[in-house]
Scaffold this motif. Sequence first.
Motif, PDB file in Angstrom:
ATOM      1  N   LEU A   1      46.343  40.516  56.966  1.00  8.45           N
ATOM      2  CA  LEU A   1      46.723  39.267  56.302  1.00  8.45           C
ATOM      3  C   LEU A   1      46.739  39.437  54.786  1.00  8.45           C
ATOM      4  N   GLY A   2      45.746  40.156  54.253  1.00  5.25           N
ATOM      5  CA  GLY A   2      45.740  40.404  52.814  1.00  5.25           C
ATOM      6  C   GLY A   2      46.916  41.248  52.367  1.00  5.25           C
ATOM      7  N   SER A   3      47.308  42.206  53.221  1.00  4.34           N
ATOM      8  CA  SER A   3      48.466  43.043  52.883  1.00  4.34           C
ATOM      9  C   SER A   3      49.744  42.217  52.861  1.00  4.34           C
TER      10      SER A   3
ATOM     11  N   ALA B   1      49.900  39.066  52.173  1.00  9.07           N
ATOM     12  CA  ALA B   1      49.854  38.260  50.951  1.00  9.07           C
ATOM     13  C   ALA B   1      50.239  39.093  49.735  1.00  9.07           C
ATOM     14  N   SER B   2      49.754  40.330  49.702  1.00  5.56           N
ATOM     15  CA  SER B   2      50.088  41.200  48.571  1.00  5.56           C
ATOM     16  C   SER B   2      51.583  41.502  48.527  1.00  5.56           C
TER      17      SER B   2
ATOM     18  N   LEU C   1      53.951  39.698  49.833  1.00  8.45           N
ATOM     19  CA  LEU C   1      54.677  38.466  49.514  1.00  8.45           C
ATOM     20  C   LEU C   1      54.656  38.199  48.012  1.00  8.45           C
ATOM     21  N   MET C   2      53.499  38.429  47.385  1.00  8.99           N
ATOM     22  CA  MET C   2      53.427  38.273  45.935  1.00  8.99           C
ATOM     23  C   MET C   2      54.380  39.241  45.232  1.00  8.99           C
TER      24      MET C   2
ATOM     25  N   TRP D   1      45.413  42.923  41.612  1.00  9.87           N
ATOM     26  CA  TRP D   1      45.200  42.067  42.789  1.00  9.87           C
ATOM     27  C   TRP D   1      45.444  42.839  44.078  1.00  9.87           C
ATOM     28  N   SER D   2      46.506  43.648  44.090  1.00  7.52           N
ATOM     29  CA  SER D   2      46.860  44.365  45.308  1.00  7.52           C
ATOM     30  C   SER D   2      45.866  45.469  45.637  1.00  7.52           C
TER      31      SER D   2
ATOM     32  N   LEU E   1      42.684  41.432  46.342  1.00  7.95           N
ATOM     33  CA  LEU E   1      42.950  41.060  47.730  1.00  7.95           C
ATOM     34  C   LEU E   1      42.131  41.874  48.730  1.00  7.95           C
TER      35      LEU E   1
END
Length: 224
Positions: A139-141, A143-144, A146-147, A166-167, A171
């Motif tokens: 899920l964090g990946s 989000a990363s 997507l950012m 953040w990446s 995250l």
Amino acid sequence: MSDPSGTPLPRDGGWAAYTDHSRRLSALLKDERARAERRAAASRDGLTAVDRLTHRVASQRQHLHQLAVTLRLPEPQVGGIAPGPISDPAEALRRAATAADAADAAAENAHRRAAQPPLLPGLTPLARNSLVYATAAILGSFASLLMFVISPDTNFGHIPWQLVPWSLCGLPALAFFAGYLTISLAGQPRIAGGGGTRSARAGGVICFVGMPILWFIFIAATRG
């Protein structure tokens, strides 16, 4: 012919009837005494069984209170004993013993289930925790990535360097703590001594190593 008290004894035919009735009366008295002894023995056995059942119910009640405290459940309310419709004491004792056996089985089942965590109870602790951390890392990946996709710099063909911390750090840290919190809340047994573990080292490898690897693979694929 008379007995020592002077009472005339019956003649041969009457004497035979007299002795026959005497034997029958003796047999009846003997049977009655045997039945009385059996009733007394059954009564003693019944009282013994009632005492054992009373002690067993008292032990069960104490065990239920302790189990409720251990499982952090409301204290069970045990009411009084109401008279039942069964008139046979032996049958009533048999049904009471059956109910006590069922209560013991239910308490043992509750204790066994409490020794397992609510989340994925069929897995080993390491497999369960690794799956939780991996899910958080995925899920964090997402989000990363997507950012990265929606960043304005990407539209101009540049790498959004402001997203790199953040990446690579932010995250993964959020994913690790999300997995750790999930395991702490839903991945631990409700009783002590159940072998609860959070596998923080494995979670750190999955989040802080796995997520950056996925990010670099994505960057290499998009820039290539």
